[in-house]
Write a protein that holds these residues in place. Structure first.
Motif, short mmCIF file in Angstrom:
data_model
loop_
_atom_site.label_atom_id
_atom_site.label_comp_id
_atom_site.label_asym_id
_atom_site.label_seq_id
_atom_site.Cartn_x
_atom_site.Cartn_y
_atom_site.Cartn_z
N TYR A 181 -8.94 36.97 -14.37
CA TYR A 181 -10.04 37.92 -14.53
C TYR A 181 -11.23 37.34 -15.31
CZ TYR A 181 -6.55 41.29 -13.03
OH TYR A 181 -5.60 41.97 -12.32
N LYS B 19 -11.57 43.92 -14.42
CA LYS B 19 -10.57 44.20 -13.38
C LYS B 19 -11.21 44.81 -12.14
CE LYS B 19 -6.70 44.94 -16.57
NZ LYS B 19 -5.78 45.95 -17.15
N LYS C 92 -13.16 42.34 -10.05
CA LYS C 92 -12.30 41.56 -9.16
C LYS C 92 -11.98 42.36 -7.89
CE LYS C 92 -8.03 38.81 -9.21
NZ LYS C 92 -8.70 37.53 -8.91
N THR D 46 -16.95 36.37 -11.10
CA THR D 46 -17.06 36.36 -12.56
C THR D 46 -18.19 35.44 -13.01
OG1 THR D 46 -14.65 36.58 -12.55
CG2 THR D 46 -15.69 36.23 -14.67
#
Length: 364
Positions: A260, A230, A233, A239
């Protein structure tokens, strides 16, 4: 003559009763698990899975041939040792399962001293070398880290930044990764550690981001991974730049959803991959359905390992036909390509196991 006959009959009856009592005792297992506190998310699924395995075995046997006594380690070494010593002093249990690396390490000298056959729920490299009586049915740190390094090298990743837990597993896994990756010509631009109970990891994520590393490698149990993803982000860390170990398959990570996790690569147990892609074997589906029916949630890979542990120990114990630890240990070491719920399992001479790990990536 009559007295002799009566005494003889009494001896025979008592002998038979003793034999029946021994048979009824069956296999008793002591399990030291984190059942309260923030690490309970790791221990409770294992307890649930062990209960399912025990219920199945007792149903198949038509009697209570297997029982498991649980103690709460509360996720720390001090309470874990106390729980272990309590069972040793108040029961006749000879077979144990001890969860979490720090607790396994604290209990290992006692395992050696008391000579009780014990399985470690730990990914620490070389954990079974702590005692000849220590076995492992879990993803080993050496196997996991070697696969991660092989992936990095095959992907031509020349430099990385590493984040790992600040306890024995995290430190030992990092040292192993550092050695084999550096020997192969890779460069570690930096590293930071974090506690298992971390609520905010933005500082170390910013350091990893500013390092310019091609990949951010994360090693841990996965408890902090949802928070980490989280905050990645929020900090606009792609990612696709992240490469995690088996903690990336925790149920809490899966539940985050594609916002996520999309693009996240990891090395982890085949079990989660089979479930998420609806590729389950009948045995895996049966286990998952039983778990969902009893506990109202989907089991994670740790639960699969715990289920397989009970099954494997019971099978080895049954073949021996007695509580002879050395013979049971020899039977376990013979196991090759066991078709478990967690995947294929093979034991080595040192009590460690090769488990079914794969490379995978989150997509939708």
């Amino acid at each position: 003559m009559k007295k002799l006959t009566i005494l003889t009959l009494l001896f025979v009856v008592l002998t038979l009763m003793g034999g029946c009592e021994k048979a009824q005792q069956g296999l008793k297992i002591g399990a030291i698990l984190p059942l309260s506190g923030y690490t309970s998310v790791l221990g409770i699924p294992k307890q649930n899975a062990m209960n399912i395995a025990a219920a199945e075995i007792n149903f198949e046997a038509g009697s209570n041939v297997l029982s498991i006594a649980y103690e709460d380690s509360k996720g720390n070494a001090k309470d874990g040792v106390s729980a272990f010593q309590k069972q040793l002093s108040t029961t006749s249990i000879q077979y144990y399962y001890i969860d979490l690396t720090t607790i396994v390490n604290a209990c290992a000298p006692i395992v050696d001293q008391k000579q009780v056959l014990t399985f470690a729920g730990s990914a620490q490299p070389a954990v079974t070398e702590l005692s000849p009586m220590l076995f492992r049915l879990f993803a080993g740190g050496e196997q996991e880290v070697q696969m991660m390094v092989d992936y990095l090298l095959a992907s031509s990743i020349s430099n990385i930044y590493v984040l790992h837990t600040n306890e024995i597993y995290g430190t030992s896994a990092f040292e192993y990764l550092k050695r084999i990756y550096s020997e192969a010509g890779g460069e570690i631009l930096g590293k930071d550690d974090y506690p298992l109970s971390a609520k905010d990891v933005k500082n170390i994520l910013l350091k990893a981001k500013s390092s310019g590393a091609e990949k951010i490698v994360v090693l841990g149990y996965g408890i902090v991974f949802p928070t980490m993803l989280k905050q990645m982000k929020e900090l606009e860390i792609p990612t696709s730049q992240v490469f995690m170990n088996l903690g990336a398959t925790n149920a809490q990570v899966v539940a985050l959803g594609p916002d996520y996790t999309d693009g996240l690569s990891f090395v982890g147990p085949r079990f989660t991959y089979l479930y998420e892609n609806d590729l389950m074997t009948p045995a895996v589906k049966k286990f998952i359905d039983a778990y969902k029916s009893e506990y109202g949630s989907v089991p994670d890979f740790r639960a699969a390992y715990a289920y397989d542990f009970v099954r494997i120990l019971y099978d080895a114990w049954s073949k021996v036909g007695a509580n002879d630890l050395n013979k049971v240990a020899a039977e376990i070491i013979k196991i090759k390509d066991f078709d478990g719920i967690s995947g294929k399992i093979t034991f080595r001479e040192n009590g460690d196991s090769e488990t079914d790990l794969i490379y995978a990536k989150y997509e939708n």
